[in-house]
Design an enzyme around this catalytic site. Structure first.
Site, short mmCIF file in Angstrom:
data_model
loop_
_atom_site.label_atom_id
_atom_site.label_comp_id
_atom_site.label_asym_id
_atom_site.label_seq_id
_atom_site.Cartn_x
_atom_site.Cartn_y
_atom_site.Cartn_z
N ARG A 168 63.28 -6.89 136.25
CA ARG A 168 62.39 -5.75 136.48
C ARG A 168 62.10 -5.54 137.97
O ARG A 168 61.83 -4.43 138.42
CB ARG A 168 61.10 -5.90 135.68
N SER B 221 48.02 -12.64 125.34
CA SER B 221 49.47 -12.85 125.29
C SER B 221 50.01 -12.59 123.90
O SER B 221 49.68 -13.30 122.95
CB SER B 221 49.82 -14.28 125.71
N ARG C 31 58.70 -21.90 133.30
CA ARG C 31 57.57 -21.12 132.78
C ARG C 31 56.66 -21.95 131.87
O ARG C 31 57.11 -22.88 131.20
CB ARG C 31 58.10 -19.86 132.09
N GLY D 77 61.76 -15.62 127.68
CA GLY D 77 60.49 -16.25 127.32
C GLY D 77 60.06 -15.89 125.91
O GLY D 77 59.50 -16.72 125.18
N ASP E 222 54.50 -5.49 131.66
CA ASP E 222 55.87 -5.61 132.17
C ASP E 222 56.23 -4.49 133.15
O ASP E 222 57.32 -4.50 133.72
CB ASP E 222 56.86 -5.58 131.00
C1 S3P Z 1 56.37 -9.93 125.05
C2 S3P Z 1 55.09 -10.15 125.49
C3 S3P Z 1 54.70 -10.14 126.91
C4 S3P Z 1 55.76 -9.50 127.79
C5 S3P Z 1 57.14 -9.94 127.43
C6 S3P Z 1 57.47 -9.62 125.98
C7 S3P Z 1 56.65 -9.97 123.61
O1 S3P Z 1 54.52 -11.47 127.34
O2 S3P Z 1 55.51 -9.77 129.14
O3 S3P Z 1 58.11 -9.32 128.26
O4 S3P Z 1 57.73 -9.51 123.18
O5 S3P Z 1 55.79 -10.47 122.86
P1 S3P Z 1 53.08 -12.20 127.20
O6 S3P Z 1 52.71 -12.09 125.80
O7 S3P Z 1 53.29 -13.61 127.62
O8 S3P Z 1 52.19 -11.46 128.15
#
Ligand code: S3P
Length: 443
Positions: A393, A173, A128, A100, A321
């Site tokens: 995880r 986020s 997602r 993601g 996380d």
């Molecule tokens: C991340 C931000 C988080 C986290 C993901 C990594 C990043 O997601 O859950 O594993 O590297 O910016 P969100 O920003 O969608 O919460």
């Protein structure tokens, strides 16, 4: 989701001891490749996480015309930056696998390129939500097509002129914040992002490390487009999200004392330590130091009697996380732990509230899911067979559960452990956990 693949078996073993350096930080490794790619000069990254997610980011930039060497056996990656305007059209869609972070940050970075790009991923990633990035990017002038329901694939139309915006994130986020800041590098004027609660600030810190001015105030960060990045040396600390499995394991296995070396302790990531300490854990930060703009420490964790708590909502984005393994800590604690304000967990690599509740119930733990959290009553854990739903995880969290369960815990669909923690089972065994791959008759 079922991806098939390896099955892990975790059983009760002895106390954990010694010291361990878990692999590099996933978030920082992604950003090092991304910023290195559009910088002027050659960026050397040490301590790079060679998991599947970060390899997907490297492959994407190679497809966009960037020469990237490694990762080699010393976890070094060398990125030959092409400068802010040097990316070239990829020949086909970029497959970002399970990642993601790669997809959301790339959506921002590629929104103002002169060429079209299509971003896709695996069965989990293509479910997602992406409107959280495509909508504010559209406000800046980007044109990004999504699938029905706002899900991937994303097709980013090239040749758009972006204009900076002042955007208040509706959900906390770091991925969305980072996507907008990266688009802001290419936008006319200033892009300012305000967040409802602090989230990881690796993008802001690393941009500064690459010589790009980032303005920061109380709850906001801003960049002005048109500048250039200068190549840097990046030393990636060990990932606190991977260390978390051992922080919990050593806390709940009597007699344990373990040192986790060179862990990134950026205050936007240390919610897991704060939550565990509120539950009665004994975790100390030793040798605090700063490496390349990121705070790092060795973490000494000793076994302790944990008790249930109401998890403060302000800590949720700072531990986002780590909840799967925190739920295992809650299951092993005395009393009841309540989590609220964590709806985001439902749209991670799996629906982490439901999948964890199901797995905990299988092991005989009373875990009641709610729309935005869960209530877990601590008590004895039994053995059983739990589905990780292809979520790295979740798989590793139940491997920790097996260490305190009365009978073996069998965890299915574990291939994606490789996305964030290559050779987790080997590292777990080195620390003293009894985790192994299932034999053919155990599947
Ligand atoms: C991340 C931000 C988080 C986290 C993901 C990594 C990043 O997601 O859950 O594993 O590297 O910016 P969100 O920003 O969608 O919460």
């Amino acid at each position: 989701m079922s991806t098939g693949g390896r099955t892990l078996v975790a059983e009760r073993g002895g106390a954990l001891g010694g010291s361990l350096r878990v692999p590099g930080d996933k978030s920082i490794s992604h950003r090092a490749v991304m910023l290195g790619a559009i910088a002027d000069g050659t960026t050397v990254v040490d301590g790079f996480l060679g998991g599947a997610d970060n390899r997907a980011t490297i492959a994407a930039f190679r497809a966009l015309g960037v020469a990237v060497e490694g990762p080699d056996e010393n976890h070094r990656v060398v990125v030959h930056g092409v400068g802010r305007d040097g990316l070239r059209a990829a020949e086909g869609p970029l497959d970002l696998g399970n990642s993601g972070t790669s997809m959301r940050l790339l959506a921002g970075l590629l929104a103002a390129q002169p060429f079209d790009t299509t971003l896709t991923g695996d069965a989990s990633l293509t479910r997602r939500p992406m409107r959280r990035v495509t909508e504010p990017l559209a406000t800046m002038g980007a044109v990004i097509e999504t699938g029905a329901e706002g899900t991937p694939p994303l097709t980013i139309r090239g040749g758009r002129v972006l204009t900076g915006i002042d955007y208040a994130l509706p959900v906390a986020s770091a991925q969305v914040k980072s996507a907008l800041l990266l688009a802001g590098l290419y936008a006319q004027g200033t892009t300012r992002v305000t967040e409802p609660a602090p989230t990881r600030d690796h993008t802001e810190r690393m941009l500064a490390g690459f010589g790009y001015a980032v303005e920061r105030g109380d709850g906001w960060a801003a960049v002005t487009g048109g500048g250039r990045l200068t190549a840097a040396e990046v030393d990636v600390p060990a990932d606190i999200s991977s260390a978390a499995f051992f922080l919990v394991a050593a806390s709940i296995i009597p007699g344990s004392e373990l040192v986790l070396e060179h862990v990134g302790v950026n205050p936007t990531r240390t919610g897991v330590i704060e939550i565990l300490c509120l539950m009665g854990a004994d975790i100390r930060e030793e040798n605090p130091r700063e490496v390349g703009g990121e705070p790092v420490a060795d973490l000494r964790v000793r076994a302790a009697e944990l008790h249930g708590i109401d998890i403060p909502e302000a800590l949720v984005p700072l531990a986002i996380d780590e909840f799967p393994v925190l739920f295992i800590a809650a299951a092993a604690a005395r009393g009841t732990t309540r989590l609220t304000g964590a709806r985001e967990l439902r749209v991670k690599e799996s629906d982490r509230i439901q999948v964890m509740a199901d797995g905990l119930n299988t092991l005989g733990v009373v875990a009641e899911p709610a729309e935005d959290g869960i209530t877990i009553t601590g008590g004895p854990l039994g053995g059983g067979r739990v589905a990780s739903h292809g979520d790295h995880r979740i798989a590793m969290a139940f491997a920790v559960a097996g260490a305190v369960a009365d009978a073996p815990v069998t965890i299915t669909d574990c291939d994606n452990v490789e996305t964030s923690f290559p050779d987790f089972a080997g590292a777990a065994r080195a620390a003293g956990l009894a985790v192994r791959e299932a034999g053919p008759d155990e599947y």
